[in-house]
Write an enzyme that holds these catalytic residues in place. Sequence first.
Site, PDB file in Angstrom:
ATOM      1  N   SER A  52       0.817  -1.216   0.000  1.00 48.40           N
ATOM      2  CA  SER A  52       0.000   0.000   0.000  1.00 48.40           C
ATOM      3  C   SER A  52       0.852   1.267   0.000  1.00 48.40           C
ATOM      4  O   SER A  52       0.462   2.279  -0.569  1.00 48.40           O
ATOM      5  CB  SER A  52      -0.913   0.025   1.233  1.00 48.40           C
ATOM      6  OG  SER A  52      -1.729  -1.118   1.259  1.00 48.40           O
TER       7      SER A  52
ATOM      8  N   GLU B 177       4.819  -0.950  14.623  1.00 50.17           N
ATOM      9  CA  GLU B 177       5.284   0.374  14.218  1.00 50.17           C
ATOM     10  C   GLU B 177       6.333   0.933  15.168  1.00 50.17           C
ATOM     11  O   GLU B 177       7.313   1.564  14.743  1.00 50.17           O
ATOM     12  CB  GLU B 177       4.100   1.328  14.093  1.00 50.17           C
ATOM     13  CG  GLU B 177       3.123   0.985  12.971  1.00 50.17           C
ATOM     14  CD  GLU B 177       2.150  -0.155  13.306  1.00 50.17           C
ATOM     15  OE1 GLU B 177       2.130  -0.603  14.473  1.00 50.17           O
ATOM     16  OE2 GLU B 177       1.416  -0.595  12.402  1.00 50.17           O
TER      17      GLU B 177
ATOM     18  N   PHE C 125      -0.517   5.286  11.522  1.00 43.85           N
ATOM     19  CA  PHE C 125       0.143   4.328  12.413  1.00 43.85           C
ATOM     20  C   PHE C 125       1.592   4.719  12.677  1.00 43.85           C
ATOM     21  O   PHE C 125       2.066   4.621  13.801  1.00 43.85           O
ATOM     22  CB  PHE C 125       0.048   2.926  11.828  1.00 43.85           C
ATOM     23  CG  PHE C 125      -1.361   2.553  11.448  1.00 43.85           C
ATOM     24  CD1 PHE C 125      -2.418   2.846  12.297  1.00 43.85           C
ATOM     25  CD2 PHE C 125      -1.654   1.946  10.235  1.00 43.85           C
ATOM     26  CE1 PHE C 125      -3.728   2.536  11.955  1.00 43.85           C
ATOM     27  CE2 PHE C 125      -2.956   1.630   9.877  1.00 43.85           C
ATOM     28  CZ  PHE C 125      -3.998   1.922  10.738  1.00 43.85           C
TER      29      PHE C 125
ATOM     30  N   HIS D 203      -1.213   7.359   2.916  1.00 38.37           N
ATOM     31  CA  HIS D 203      -2.643   7.466   3.180  1.00 38.37           C
ATOM     32  C   HIS D 203      -2.952   8.642   4.104  1.00 38.37           C
ATOM     33  O   HIS D 203      -3.727   8.536   5.044  1.00 38.37           O
ATOM     34  CB  HIS D 203      -3.178   6.140   3.751  1.00 38.37           C
ATOM     35  CG  HIS D 203      -3.223   5.042   2.715  1.00 38.37           C
ATOM     36  ND1 HIS D 203      -2.132   4.661   1.979  1.00 38.37           N
ATOM     37  CD2 HIS D 203      -4.244   4.272   2.280  1.00 38.37           C
ATOM     38  CE1 HIS D 203      -2.462   3.701   1.145  1.00 38.37           C
ATOM     39  NE2 HIS D 203      -3.738   3.443   1.287  1.00 38.37           N
TER      40      HIS D 203
ATOM     41  N   ASP E  11     -11.943   3.199   3.854  1.00 43.04           N
ATOM     42  CA  ASP E  11     -11.492   2.530   5.082  1.00 43.04           C
ATOM     43  C   ASP E  11     -11.959   3.258   6.342  1.00 43.04           C
ATOM     44  O   ASP E  11     -12.056   2.662   7.412  1.00 43.04           O
ATOM     45  CB  ASP E  11      -9.966   2.426   5.093  1.00 43.04           C
ATOM     46  CG  ASP E  11      -9.482   1.120   4.478  1.00 43.04           C
ATOM     47  OD1 ASP E  11     -10.290   0.187   4.298  1.00 43.04           O
ATOM     48  OD2 ASP E  11      -8.272   1.033   4.168  1.00 43.04           O
TER      49      ASP E  11
ATOM     50  N   ARG F 155      -3.015   8.550  -1.049  1.00 42.31           N
ATOM     51  CA  ARG F 155      -3.500   7.325  -1.673  1.00 42.31           C
ATOM     52  C   ARG F 155      -4.018   7.536  -3.103  1.00 42.31           C
ATOM     53  O   ARG F 155      -3.637   6.786  -3.994  1.00 42.31           O
ATOM     54  CB  ARG F 155      -4.607   6.705  -0.821  1.00 42.31           C
ATOM     55  CG  ARG F 155      -5.216   5.467  -1.440  1.00 42.31           C
ATOM     56  CD  ARG F 155      -6.234   4.835  -0.498  1.00 42.31           C
ATOM     57  NE  ARG F 155      -6.741   3.590  -1.036  1.00 42.31           N
ATOM     58  CZ  ARG F 155      -7.910   3.452  -1.671  1.00 42.31           C
ATOM     59  NH1 ARG F 155      -8.686   4.493  -1.854  1.00 42.31           N
ATOM     60  NH2 ARG F 155      -8.291   2.267  -2.119  1.00 42.31           N
TER      61      ARG F 155
HETATM   62  C1  LIG Z   1      -1.750  -0.563  13.601  1.00 42.43           C
HETATM   63  C2  LIG Z   1      -2.105  -1.010  12.252  1.00 42.43           C
HETATM   64  N1  LIG Z   1      -1.126  -1.243  11.356  1.00 42.43           N
HETATM   65  C3  LIG Z   1      -1.421  -1.618  10.110  1.00 42.43           C
HETATM   66  C4  LIG Z   1      -2.723  -1.776   9.719  1.00 42.43           C
HETATM   67  C5  LIG Z   1      -3.077  -2.158   8.290  1.00 42.43           C
HETATM   68  N2  LIG Z   1      -3.624  -3.524   8.227  1.00 42.43           N
HETATM   69  C6  LIG Z   1      -4.931  -3.756   8.078  1.00 42.43           C
HETATM   70  S1  LIG Z   1      -5.291  -5.415   8.089  1.00 42.43           S
HETATM   71  C7  LIG Z   1      -3.659  -5.801   8.303  1.00 42.43           C
HETATM   72  C8  LIG Z   1      -3.235  -7.237   8.412  1.00 42.43           C
HETATM   73  C9  LIG Z   1      -3.864  -7.882   9.590  1.00 42.43           C
HETATM   74  O1  LIG Z   1      -3.528  -9.236   9.636  1.00 42.43           O
HETATM   75  P1  LIG Z   1      -4.286 -10.172  10.639  1.00 42.43           P
HETATM   76  O2  LIG Z   1      -4.299  -9.555  11.984  1.00 42.43           O
HETATM   77  O3  LIG Z   1      -3.679 -11.521  10.541  1.00 42.43           O
HETATM   78  O4  LIG Z   1      -5.789 -10.137  10.128  1.00 42.43           O
HETATM   79  P2  LIG Z   1      -6.512 -11.107   9.077  1.00 42.43           P
HETATM   80  O5  LIG Z   1      -5.511 -12.044   8.517  1.00 42.43           O
HETATM   81  O6  LIG Z   1      -7.529 -11.827   9.884  1.00 42.43           O
HETATM   82  O7  LIG Z   1      -7.127 -10.227   8.040  1.00 42.43           O
HETATM   83  C10 LIG Z   1      -2.873  -4.658   8.348  1.00 42.43           C
HETATM   84  C11 LIG Z   1      -1.426  -4.655   8.509  1.00 42.43           C
HETATM   85  C12 LIG Z   1      -3.722  -1.518  10.670  1.00 42.43           C
HETATM   86  N3  LIG Z   1      -5.013  -1.609  10.371  1.00 42.43           N
HETATM   87  N4  LIG Z   1      -3.384  -1.156  11.924  1.00 42.43           N
END
Ligand SMILES: Cc1ncc(C[n+]2csc(CCOP(=O)(O)OP(=O)(O)O)c2C)c(N)n1
Lengths: 300, 300, 319, 319
Positions: free
Chosen positions: C42, C63, C88, C114, C122, C172
Site C-alpha cells: 500500500s 510500528e 500508524f 494514506h 477505510d 493514496r
Molecule cells: C496498527 C495497524 N497497522 C497496520 C494496519 C493495516 N492492516 C490492516 S489489516 C492488516 C493485516 C492484519 O492481519 P491479521 O491480523 O492476521 O488479520 P486477518 O488475517 O484476519 O485479516 C494490516 C497490517 C492496521 N489496520 N493497523
Amino acid sequence: MPSPPVEQLESIARTLRVHALRAIAAANSGHPGGSLSAAEIVTALYFGGVLQHDPRNPDWPDRDRFILSKGHGVPILYAALGERGYFPVDEIMTLRQVNSRMQGHPVQGMTPGIEASTGSLGQGLSIGIGHAIAGRLDGRHFRTYVVLGDGECQEGQVWEAAMCAGNYELDTLCAIVDWNRFQLDGAVEDIQSLEPMREKFASFKWNVLEVDGHDVQAVLEALNAAKAERGRPTCIIAHTVKGKGVSFMEHNNEFHGKAPTGEQLQVALAQLNGGQEAGVRGGRRDGVRGLREQSPKPSP
Amino acid sequence: MPSPPVEQLESIARTLRVHALRAIAAANSGHPGGSLSAAEIVTALYFGGVLQHDPRNPDWPDRDRFILSKGHGVPILYAALGERGYFPVDEIMTLRQVNSRMQGHPVQGMTPGIEASTGSLGQGLSIGIGHAIAGRLDGRHFRTYVVLGDGECQEGQVWEAAMCAGNYELDTLCAIVDWNRFQLDGAVEDIQSLEPMREKFASFKWNVLEVDGHDVQAVLEALNAAKAERGRPTCIIAHTVKGKGVSFMEHNNEFHGKAPTGEQLQVALAQLNGGQEAGVRGGRRDGVRGLREQSPKPSP
Amino acid sequence: MLSTRYTPRIGRATREAYGDALLELGRKNRDVVAIDADLAKSTFSWTFGKHFPERFFNIGIQEANMVGIASGLASSGKIPFISSFAAFALCKGFDQLRMGAAYPHLNVKVAGSHGGISIGEDGVSQQSVEDVALACALPGFIVCIPADEVSMTAAVHAAAAHRGPVYLRLGRPKAAIVHDAPLDFVFGRAITVRDGDALTIVANGLLVAQALMAAERLADRGISVRVLDMHTVKPIDVDALTRASRETGAFVVAEEHLHHGGLGSVVAATLAQTVPAPIAFVNLGDRYAESGKPDDLLRKYGMTADAIVTAAESVVRQR
Amino acid sequence: MLSTRYTPRIGRATREAYGDALLELGRKNRDVVAIDADLAKSTFSWTFGKHFPERFFNIGIQEANMVGIASGLASSGKIPFISSFAAFALCKGFDQLRMGAAYPHLNVKVAGSHGGISIGEDGVSQQSVEDVALACALPGFIVCIPADEVSMTAAVHAAAAHRGPVYLRLGRPKAAIVHDAPLDFVFGRAITVRDGDALTIVANGLLVAQALMAAERLADRGISVRVLDMHTVKPIDVDALTRASRETGAFVVAEEHLHHGGLGSVVAATLAQTVPAPIAFVNLGDRYAESGKPDDLLRKYGMTADAIVTAAESVVRQR
Ligand SMILES: Cc1ncc(C[n+]2csc(CCOP(=O)(O)OP(=O)(O)O)c2C)c(N)n1
Ligand SMILES: Cc1ncc(C[n+]2csc(CCOP(=O)(O)OP(=O)(O)O)c2C)c(N)n1
Ligand SMILES: [Mg+2]
Ligand SMILES: [Mg+2]
C-alpha cells in the site's frame, strides 16, 4: 441459552458470509479474507447461545461484551448484528458509503452493537480488560470476548494486555485468535512468526485452547470451556483458512483487502449455496429468522 | 581480550558504585537503586574483556554496541565510560547540572560512548536490532548488548523487539535484564509480574541464561556463552539486588529515585570501602588505571 | 509557474511516485534501506523491496519497533526509509520518533502514506488527519507534503540528500499534476504556482490542485489570486509568506488536516510575527470524518475548490 | 482579578493539588477510578490510590495498555482518571487516545504530569514539551493547563463534571499562587488576572505568574498590560482574545512548550480569523532542553518574566 443444531449454525455461517461478500462487492472495497475466516467464530458467539445480549437494548449493563479487535473484518460482524436485529439487515449493503452507519471499520457509538472503535490493530484486548475490570468492580457477571488477528498479535500492546490480564486473573475475559496464517503483505510465518503461540500465551499466564476455527461445534465447546475456567483468562487459537468458503479466496491472500468483482461474487455466492443463488435468500430467512424467534430473550 | 582477575573486577565494580553515588549525591537527584544493581553487569562488559571498543575512537565502525535501555541507571554507565577514558572521570560530578554532558538520562551525540538516547523505557532493544541488522548488512562482526530493567519489560515494545530479534535469529544481539525485582512504585511481582520470565523469552525464540548478577565471574561466563550461541539472540536474566552494596539501599525501593543525603553518602562510601574513605581513591586508581594500561587496544 | 489556464491532468498517486523514487535511491546508494510494517504494497515501499530484498525489512505490524530499528540503523550509518500508513507511523511510533530520531537528530526518513481523508472507504481509523501536527512537534524534523508525483519524486531525493530526520506525507489517490518536471525543489521554499495580488492561497498536498481551480474561478470574478504550494510545513517559508502578506494582504490556507497543528497554524503563527493579516482556513476542523468515496468525503467535509472559493470571498471582504 | 501588586506566594505543585482533588472526587462518586503506569507517587494519583485501593490500578509500565483499559472502563460507565508523565501518557498512548477516547468521545480524563522543562534534572526524556500539540490534535478533547493549585483543584472538578475526554497538564515544581479561592472556573473561559490596554500577555501553567511579574515591570515603564490566564487551550476563548486584540492590539503568548502546536499556535490562528494582531512568542522554540535545575533551565531556554518583558517591548514597538 441452548445452542441450535450444528447444521443450523453452519447454515448461518454461510449466510453471514453471503452478507459480508455482497456488501464488500457493493462497496467495491473491504476485506473479504479476514471476514470469511471469522465466520464460524462470530456465528458461535452470536448464534450459539454464548453471548448474553439484547439487540433491543444494546446498552444493557449485564450484556456480554464483544470486541472485534481486528476491525477490518467488520463485514462479518455487521452480518451477525444485522441478523440479530441490531439494525435492518439490508443496511449492510450501504457498507463504506458516505453517511452510512456501516463504516469501513467498527465505530463505537455510531453502529448499534459495536462496543469499540477499532481498525488500528492491537488495541482491543486492552479495551476488553477495561470492561472486565468494570464488571468486577460492579459485581456484574458478564463476560468479554475479543477477536484478534494473528498478524495483529505482532503488536506490543497485545502483549502488554496479555501480561496484565494474566496477572489480574481475568477469567471473564476470553481472546479468540483468528489464526488464518496470513496478514496484509503475506504469510505470518514469513513476515514475523508468532510460533510457538501456545507457549507464548501460556507464559503470559493464560489458559490456552486450540480448535479448528471452522468447526462451529468445536468453537462452541472451547467458548464454553473458557466460561468454566477459573482464575485465568482463556485464549482460543482458532485455526482458520483466510477466505474460507470461496475456492478462489482460500489460501489466496490477494483477497485480504480486495473486493470481488461482480462476476467473482456470483461464483462465490454459488459456491456458498451449492450453486443456487435463490437458495441463499431462502436458506438465510429460514435459518436465521427461525433462530431469532426461538432464542430465549435475556432479561435486561 | 583476556579478563583481569575476579578480585580486580570486584574492586572496579565497587569503584563504579562510588562514582555513581557521589555524582548522584552531588546532583541531589538521580536513581541510586538501579545504578547499583547494574554495577557488575557494566563492569563485566567494560572491564571483563567483553566489549570490543576504543574510547579514543567512539565511532569505530566495528565496535561492539552497548545500549542502556533502562536509561535512569546511567550514573553507573558514566562511571564506566569515565574510567575507560571516554571523558575525564571527574566530569561525572557535574551530573544533571545545566550545560553538563552528564545528562540525567543517556543522550546520544552529546556524551562520548553513549549509543542511544534512552529514558523513555522500552525502546533500547529495538534500537539494538537496528545496529545488529546494520552489522549483518555490512558484514561486520560486532555484537550489540542491551541492558533492560525488569519493570521495563512490561512495555509492549520490548516484546515486539523480542519477537523480531528471535525470528531474525540475531545471534549478535544480547539482552541483559537487570532482574532486581523492583520498579518505581514497588515490587514488580506486586505491580505487574513478569514471571515466568525464562518461559516468556524462550517462547519468543531466545536463548535464556540466568545468573547471579552480582557474581561478576558468572556474568562474564554468561556473556561469553552468549557470544558462542548461534542462530538466536541470548537473554541473560541477571538476578540482582536493587541498591546493592549499600545496606540501607538494598531491598529498600525508597532509593529507586532519591539521592542520598551527605551523611548517607558517607555511610555508603564507608561500606563500599570497608570503612576507609581514603581507600576508595587508592583502590580506584590502582584497580582501574592499572587495567586501562594493560588491556590490549583494539585495532580500529 | 503555470502561466496558461490550469487543466488538471491526473498523474500517479504520490505514494506510487515515492516507491519509484525510493527504488532509484536504492540503485544509487547501497546504504539506503527500507522498513515497512505490513503495508508495503500500500505504501509502495515494495517497489524497493522486490528489487533489494536484502535491504528491505517488512517487520510486521510493529510500528514502534520499526522506528526503533530505524534509529539503530541510522546510528550505524544506514539511511533508513520507514513507511506505514501515516496514522500508524506517527500515532504509534511517536515516542520512538521523539527519542530515537528527533532528539539525536538522526538520519531517519519517515514516509506516512494514506494521509488525509481522501483515502476514502477505510474510514477514520486509517485516515491520518493529525500527522502534520505530530511531525511538527518533533524538533529538527523537516515536514513535507508534496502535491503531485513531480514534487514527490523531488522530495524523496531531497530527503536522501538532507542529513537529518524528514517526514513525508504520501497520498493514496491519483493526484493531479501541478508542477512541470524538472522542478526546482528545495525544502522550506514555497513554489508559486500562480501569481496574483488580491489574495494568497497557501496549500499543500491534494489541495494545491483545488487551489488552482479555485483561483481560476476567483479570477473570473475579478479577484487576482496567488497560489503557493507550501509543500514544506517545517521549516516554513517565512519570506514567501511575508511577501505575500505585504503584496496581497489576505490568505486562505487549505490542507487535508485537522484545524489544529497543521499548515494553517504555522502560517498564522508566522504572519503574526511578520505582517499580520486575515486568514480563512479550509481544513477538517476539530473532528474526524468517516467512510466514503474520496470525492464524497472531500465535498462533505469541505476541502474542495468550492470551499476555497467561499473562504476566499469571505476573507477578501474582511481585508 | 488581582488589583493589588502581585507578590508571588508559593503554593503546592499542581500535581499535588491534582491528587487531593482526585481523592475528593473519589469520595463523592464511586464510579471514579484511577489508573497509573508506575508513576503513582510522582503524579500523586497515589493520594487516591491509598484511600481507594479497589478502585486504583497501578498497571506497571504500559502506557498504551493503560489508555485502552480506560477506554473499556469508560465504555462500561466508569469515569477513569489516568495519569503518568505527560511525555509518556501522550507520546506512548496517542493512538489509543485517538481511537479509544477522542473518536468515540468517551469519558476518559488524562492527567499528564511533569509538563514542561521545569521538571529539571531528569532531562529531555521526561520533559513534556509537545503534549499540548498532541492533545489538541485529539478532536473533542478539552485541553487544560492550570497555573496553580487553586485552578487545578477547580479543573479536576470541572473535568469530572464534563462528559467527554479531558487532558490536564500537571506540573512538578511548587507553583506560585495566582488565583483566589473560590475561583469561578469554566473550561474555555480565560481568567483576566490583570487588566491593561497597551498589550495582552496570554499565558498558562507556570508562566502565568511570570507574566504577572513581567506586567508589573512593564507597568513601571509605562506600558499597561492585560494578563489572561488561558488555562484552556481547547476550546480557546475566542471572545477574550478578540476583545483583547481590539482593546490592546498586541500580544505576547507565553508557555512552557515547543513553539509548534501549543497555545501560541492556537492564539495566532484564532486572531487571524477575528482581529489580526502582532504576537511575540515566548516558548521553547523548535528544540529540546536538557538536564538542570528548573530555574537554570527556564532562564537558559528563555521562559521567564525577563523573556516576556523583552518580547513585550519588541511587539509593542511593532504595533
Ligand atoms: C496498527 C495497524 N497497522 C497496520 C494496519 C493495516 N492492516 C490492516 S489489516 C492488516 C493485516 C492484519 O492481519 P491479521 O491480523 O492476521 O488479520 P486477518 O488475517 O484476519 O485479516 C494490516 C497490517 C492496521 N489496520 N493497523
Ligand atoms: C515509558 C516510561 N514510563 C515511565 C517511566 C518512569 N520510570 C523511570 S524508572 C521507572 C521504573 C523502572 O523500573 P525497572 O525497569 O525495573 O528499573 P530499575 O529497577 O532497574 O530501576 C519508571 C516507571 C519512564 N522512564 N519511561
Ligand atoms: Mg491473519
Ligand atoms: Mg527493576
